[in-house]
Design a protein around this motif. Structure first.
Motif, PDB file in Angstrom:
ATOM      1  N   ALA A  28       0.808  -1.224   0.000  1.00 18.90           N
ATOM      2  CA  ALA A  28       0.000   0.000   0.000  1.00 18.90           C
ATOM      3  C   ALA A  28       0.841   1.274   0.000  1.00 18.90           C
ATOM      4  O   ALA A  28       0.345   2.344   0.342  1.00 18.90           O
ATOM      5  CB  ALA A  28      -0.992   0.006   1.171  1.00 18.90           C
ATOM      6  N   VAL A  29       2.099   1.163  -0.414  1.00 14.56           N
ATOM      7  CA  VAL A  29       2.951   2.346  -0.545  1.00 14.56           C
ATOM      8  C   VAL A  29       2.926   2.750  -2.019  1.00 14.56           C
ATOM      9  O   VAL A  29       3.200   1.916  -2.885  1.00 14.56           O
ATOM     10  CB  VAL A  29       4.397   2.052  -0.081  1.00 14.56           C
ATOM     11  CG1 VAL A  29       5.309   3.227  -0.352  1.00 14.56           C
ATOM     12  CG2 VAL A  29       4.415   1.682   1.399  1.00 14.56           C
ATOM     13  N   PRO A  30       2.587   3.998  -2.313  1.00 13.50           N
ATOM     14  CA  PRO A  30       2.553   4.431  -3.716  1.00 13.50           C
ATOM     15  C   PRO A  30       3.877   4.157  -4.442  1.00 13.50           C
ATOM     16  O   PRO A  30       4.963   4.236  -3.842  1.00 13.50           O
ATOM     17  CB  PRO A  30       2.272   5.930  -3.616  1.00 13.50           C
ATOM     18  CG  PRO A  30       1.521   6.065  -2.318  1.00 13.50           C
ATOM     19  CD  PRO A  30       2.159   5.055  -1.396  1.00 13.50           C
ATOM     20  N   LEU A  31       3.776   3.838  -5.712  1.00 17.96           N
ATOM     21  CA  LEU A  31       4.955   3.456  -6.497  1.00 17.96           C
ATOM     22  C   LEU A  31       6.021   4.540  -6.535  1.00 17.96           C
ATOM     23  O   LEU A  31       7.208   4.236  -6.499  1.00 17.96           O
ATOM     24  CB  LEU A  31       4.531   3.078  -7.920  1.00 17.96           C
ATOM     25  CG  LEU A  31       3.810   1.740  -8.024  1.00 17.96           C
ATOM     26  CD1 LEU A  31       3.163   1.589  -9.387  1.00 17.96           C
ATOM     27  CD2 LEU A  31       4.756   0.584  -7.741  1.00 17.96           C
ATOM     28  N   HIS A  32       5.637   5.805  -6.592  1.00 20.82           N
ATOM     29  CA  HIS A  32       6.658   6.851  -6.659  1.00 20.82           C
ATOM     30  C   HIS A  32       7.460   6.928  -5.358  1.00 20.82           C
ATOM     31  O   HIS A  32       8.654   7.239  -5.370  1.00 20.82           O
ATOM     32  CB  HIS A  32       6.051   8.211  -7.028  1.00 20.82           C
ATOM     33  CG  HIS A  32       5.190   8.819  -5.977  1.00 20.82           C
ATOM     34  ND1 HIS A  32       5.679   9.679  -5.034  1.00 20.82           N
ATOM     35  CD2 HIS A  32       3.876   8.685  -5.721  1.00 20.82           C
ATOM     36  CE1 HIS A  32       4.692  10.059  -4.229  1.00 20.82           C
ATOM     37  NE2 HIS A  32       3.587   9.460  -4.628  1.00 20.82           N
ATOM     38  N   ILE A  33       6.834   6.583  -4.246  1.00 25.43           N
ATOM     39  CA  ILE A  33       7.553   6.568  -2.968  1.00 25.43           C
ATOM     40  C   ILE A  33       8.505   5.368  -2.925  1.00 25.43           C
ATOM     41  O   ILE A  33       9.648   5.480  -2.473  1.00 25.43           O
ATOM     42  CB  ILE A  33       6.569   6.561  -1.785  1.00 25.43           C
ATOM     43  CG1 ILE A  33       5.812   7.894  -1.762  1.00 25.43           C
ATOM     44  CG2 ILE A  33       7.292   6.318  -0.467  1.00 25.43           C
ATOM     45  CD1 ILE A  33       4.695   7.968  -0.757  1.00 25.43           C
ATOM     46  N   LEU A  34       8.049   4.222  -3.430  1.00 31.76           N
ATOM     47  CA  LEU A  34       8.929   3.051  -3.513  1.00 31.76           C
ATOM     48  C   LEU A  34      10.127   3.335  -4.411  1.00 31.76           C
ATOM     49  O   LEU A  34      11.253   2.974  -4.074  1.00 31.76           O
ATOM     50  CB  LEU A  34       8.173   1.850  -4.078  1.00 31.76           C
ATOM     51  CG  LEU A  34       7.261   1.077  -3.151  1.00 31.76           C
ATOM     52  CD1 LEU A  34       6.657  -0.112  -3.894  1.00 31.76           C
ATOM     53  CD2 LEU A  34       7.978   0.630  -1.914  1.00 31.76           C
ATOM     54  N   ALA A  35       9.881   3.975  -5.531  1.00 32.89           N
ATOM     55  CA  ALA A  35      10.967   4.309  -6.454  1.00 32.89           C
ATOM     56  C   ALA A  35      11.957   5.250  -5.775  1.00 32.89           C
ATOM     57  O   ALA A  35      13.177   5.060  -5.879  1.00 32.89           O
ATOM     58  CB  ALA A  35      10.416   4.936  -7.734  1.00 32.89           C
TER      59      ALA A  35
END
Length: 155
Positions: A36-43
């Motif tokens: 549930a962590v947005p992809l841009h934050i993971l990136a």
């Protein structure tokens, strides 16, 4: 946010190097450890030279290899809902909340592989026609409602 360096060098090698540095053997394992962590934050967690779309592409590649594309599709929805509806599904769909829901579902649709476009369209329509309970916020791709709406391949 990623800078221009995200498009320099061997992108795939950089992604796998970064997840291995963090103790994971795949992009999927890294993403699953951060549900549930947005992809841009993971990136961003992987470095300022990694773009969300690169991570998304790598995750889809792994999902296709492992025949888990439907789970990938659910995972992307969870991440888009977490970003677009951080307090969960709105209790009332007024103009403002309808816009937020539409944006989250629209981004999800845009990131859907062609093989699942029709199913995603159906799920999107079902969510709008018969909304989930107020405050619903799936915490991962195995959320019961999501598995009902988008069952795994062969299920």
């Amino acid at each position: 946010m990623s800078g221009g360096g995200a498009w320099q060098g061997n992108i795939k090698a950089r992604l796998y190097e970064r997840v291995r540095e963090r103790g994971f053997d795949s992009l999927t394992a890294f993403a699953e450890a951060h549900p549930a962590v947005p992809l841009h934050i993971l990136a961003d967690e992987l470095g300022n030279d990694v773009a969300a779309v690169q991570l998304l592409s790598g995750l889809l590649y792994e999902a296709e290899l492992n025949q888990k594309v439907t789970r990938f599709v659910r995972d992307v929805l969870v991440r888009e809902l977490a970003e677009g509806l951080p307090n969960g599904w709105p209790s009332i769909l007024n103009d403002s909340s309808r816009f937020e829901v539409a944006m989250a579902l629209g981004r999800w649709s845009a990131y859907t592989p062609e093989t699942h476009e029709e199913r995603v369209r159906q799920v999107r329509d079902m969510l709008l026609a018969s909304p989930p309970p107020a405050g619903w916020r799936p915490l991962g791709p195995d959320d019961e409602l999501l598995r009902t709406l988008l069952p795994d391949e062969g299920a």
